[in-house]
Scaffold this motif. Sequence first.
Motif, mmCIF file in Angstrom:
data_model
loop_
_atom_site.group_PDB
_atom_site.id
_atom_site.type_symbol
_atom_site.label_atom_id
_atom_site.label_comp_id
_atom_site.label_asym_id
_atom_site.label_seq_id
_atom_site.Cartn_x
_atom_site.Cartn_y
_atom_site.Cartn_z
ATOM 1 N N LYS A 63 0.257 -0.693 0.099
ATOM 2 C CA LYS A 63 0.497 -0.027 -0.320
ATOM 3 C C LYS A 63 0.949 1.115 0.049
ATOM 4 O O LYS A 63 1.921 1.460 0.459
ATOM 5 N N SER A 64 0.321 2.700 -0.701
ATOM 6 C CA SER A 64 0.676 3.689 -0.700
ATOM 7 C C SER A 64 -0.280 4.623 -0.044
ATOM 8 O O SER A 64 -0.945 4.633 -0.234
ATOM 9 N N GLU A 65 0.327 4.673 1.180
ATOM 10 C CA GLU A 65 -0.354 6.202 1.841
ATOM 11 C C GLU A 65 -0.512 6.620 0.903
ATOM 12 O O GLU A 65 -1.912 7.819 1.024
ATOM 13 N N GLY A 66 0.403 7.592 0.656
ATOM 14 C CA GLY A 66 0.323 8.955 0.223
ATOM 15 C C GLY A 66 -0.667 8.648 -1.060
ATOM 16 O O GLY A 66 -1.968 10.111 -1.617
ATOM 17 N N GLN A 67 -0.597 7.254 -1.914
ATOM 18 C CA GLN A 67 -1.597 7.296 -3.351
ATOM 19 C C GLN A 67 -3.196 7.633 -3.128
ATOM 20 O O GLN A 67 -3.838 8.143 -3.001
ATOM 21 N N ILE A 68 -3.602 7.019 -1.759
ATOM 22 C CA ILE A 68 -4.629 6.806 -0.871
ATOM 23 C C ILE A 68 -5.019 7.889 -0.446
ATOM 24 O O ILE A 68 -5.965 8.260 -0.719
ATOM 25 N N ARG A 69 -4.657 9.366 0.201
ATOM 26 C CA ARG A 69 -4.231 9.916 0.545
ATOM 27 C C ARG A 69 -4.917 11.174 -0.887
ATOM 28 O O ARG A 69 -5.109 11.394 -0.149
ATOM 29 N N HIS A 70 -3.983 11.181 -1.262
ATOM 30 C CA HIS A 70 -4.011 11.973 -2.881
ATOM 31 C C HIS A 70 -5.203 11.365 -3.276
ATOM 32 O O HIS A 70 -6.103 12.795 -3.731
ATOM 33 N N TRP A 71 -5.273 10.363 -3.507
ATOM 34 C CA TRP A 71 -6.992 10.034 -4.153
ATOM 35 C C TRP A 71 -8.051 10.715 -2.867
ATOM 36 O O TRP A 71 -9.214 10.754 -4.282
ATOM 37 N N TRP A 72 -8.442 10.803 -2.495
ATOM 38 C CA TRP A 72 -9.248 11.133 -1.503
ATOM 39 C C TRP A 72 -9.329 12.254 -0.835
ATOM 40 O O TRP A 72 -10.473 13.021 -1.797
ATOM 41 N N GLN A 73 -8.512 13.022 -1.482
ATOM 42 C CA GLN A 73 -8.554 14.065 -1.408
ATOM 43 C C GLN A 73 -9.394 15.035 -2.688
ATOM 44 O O GLN A 73 -9.841 15.665 -2.544
ATOM 45 N N GLN A 74 -8.743 14.533 -3.482
ATOM 46 C CA GLN A 74 -9.317 14.595 -5.050
ATOM 47 C C GLN A 74 -10.789 14.119 -4.683
ATOM 48 O O GLN A 74 -11.528 15.166 -5.454
ATOM 49 N N GLY A 75 -11.007 13.731 -4.676
ATOM 50 C CA GLY A 75 -12.418 12.592 -4.297
ATOM 51 C C GLY A 75 -13.197 14.312 -3.951
ATOM 52 O O GLY A 75 -14.520 14.311 -3.650
ATOM 53 N N MET A 76 -12.618 14.403 -2.539
ATOM 54 C CA MET A 76 -13.318 14.574 -1.029
ATOM 55 C C MET A 76 -13.365 16.125 -1.469
ATOM 56 O O MET A 76 -14.177 17.525 -1.141
ATOM 57 N N ASN A 77 -12.874 17.196 -2.727
ATOM 58 C CA ASN A 77 -13.475 18.494 -3.335
ATOM 59 C C ASN A 77 -13.829 17.777 -4.805
ATOM 60 O O ASN A 77 -14.259 19.544 -4.645
ATOM 61 N N THR A 78 -14.299 17.214 -5.050
ATOM 62 C CA THR A 78 -15.530 17.370 -5.770
ATOM 63 C C THR A 78 -16.323 17.657 -4.984
ATOM 64 O O THR A 78 -16.399 16.682 -3.571
ATOM 65 N N SER A 79 -17.775 17.892 -5.874
ATOM 66 C CA SER A 79 -18.949 18.078 -4.957
ATOM 67 C C SER A 79 -19.262 17.178 -5.333
ATOM 68 O O SER A 79 -19.573 16.505 -5.652
ATOM 69 N N PHE A 80 -20.394 16.731 -3.565
ATOM 70 C CA PHE A 80 -21.111 15.776 -3.640
ATOM 71 C C PHE A 80 -22.407 14.896 -5.002
ATOM 72 O O PHE A 80 -22.867 13.932 -4.960
ATOM 73 N N LYS A 81 -22.869 16.610 -5.084
ATOM 74 C CA LYS A 81 -24.155 16.460 -6.399
ATOM 75 C C LYS A 81 -22.383 15.354 -7.370
ATOM 76 O O LYS A 81 -23.726 15.199 -8.133
ATOM 77 N N ALA A 82 -21.725 16.310 -8.009
ATOM 78 C CA ALA A 82 -21.212 15.156 -9.411
ATOM 79 C C ALA A 82 -20.828 13.618 -8.459
ATOM 80 O O ALA A 82 -20.619 12.975 -9.894
ATOM 81 N N THR A 83 -19.891 13.617 -8.054
ATOM 82 C CA THR A 83 -19.532 12.470 -7.292
ATOM 83 C C THR A 83 -20.963 11.510 -7.986
ATOM 84 O O THR A 83 -20.213 10.516 -8.575
ATOM 85 N N TYR A 84 -22.321 11.754 -6.563
ATOM 86 C CA TYR A 84 -23.583 11.278 -6.739
ATOM 87 C C TYR A 84 -24.397 11.271 -8.311
ATOM 88 O O TYR A 84 -24.501 9.745 -8.963
ATOM 89 N N ASP A 85 -23.778 12.434 -8.967
ATOM 90 C CA ASP A 85 -24.143 12.277 -10.045
ATOM 91 C C ASP A 85 -23.777 11.606 -11.501
ATOM 92 O O ASP A 85 -24.160 10.492 -12.543
#
Length: 276
Positions: A176-198
């Motif tokens: 596991k790369s903790e850095g890759q996980i955190r980077h992915w999660w950060q990008q995902g959380m910066n996306t709006s809830f609505k766009a994530t869902y839609d």
Amino acid sequence: MPYLKLRDGSDLFYKEWGNPNGDTVTFSHGWPLSSDSFENQMAFLADQGYRVIAHDRRGHGRSAQTWHGNNMDSFVDDLQELFEHLNVHNAMMVGHSQGGGEVARFLGKYGTSRVKKAVLVSGIPPLVVKTEANKDGTDKSVFDSFREATRKDRAQFLLDVASGPFFGFNRPGAQKSEGQIRHWWQQGMNTSFKATYDCIEDFSETDFTEDLKRINIPVLVLHGDDDQVIPFKAAGAKSVKLLPQGKLKVYPGGCHGIHNLNADEVNKDLLDFLRS
């Protein structure tokens, strides 16, 4: 930071790196990420003398969090506006996952007058969801569970995706790369809830079959054979058969995020394809 004001007044964020007079390479990111997903490839090709451009789709990253328009047709209309704004011609388009669908739909809708080559990295085309005509697809109940998990606890759901199937970190012996996980999660959380869902519906149910058939330029398909998100058999293997000038490279043991975990190999494949 550069922004383009779109036709509906929304702001679209983009990056433009490298040699402004060099040949152009554009990048379209996957769900639920941003242009940061391709930073390794962008930096590599910029160092090679190319002009590299990437944007955050509406609802994603630093772009406007629009309530409506979180769908493929709006995304490619936005991209066409960006290409006009930046005077993009004779480019190579690169798209990962949902971004691969964006590339396919853009070329299917707007043609290839601005584009000379394209690359689909773990792309969603031709169709993700299982149907009577697409027996190898993923059952719709899986995406229903994605929507339910997003509503219940989006932060945990995205962390589970990054920690597990996206990078293959759920496989026995995976490092596991903790850095890759955190980077992915950060990008995902910066996306709006609505766009994530839609976009769960958009990436899973949009059919790109006819788009692929219309693309009359060379297209390189890169796909890992252990992609747990967009399985190779249902996506890359079928796309290359529909593309008039398709070329396939399979990454043995490769996960969905091959451009992140196999960055050096992907970078070399992109450069070789550019130069071919």
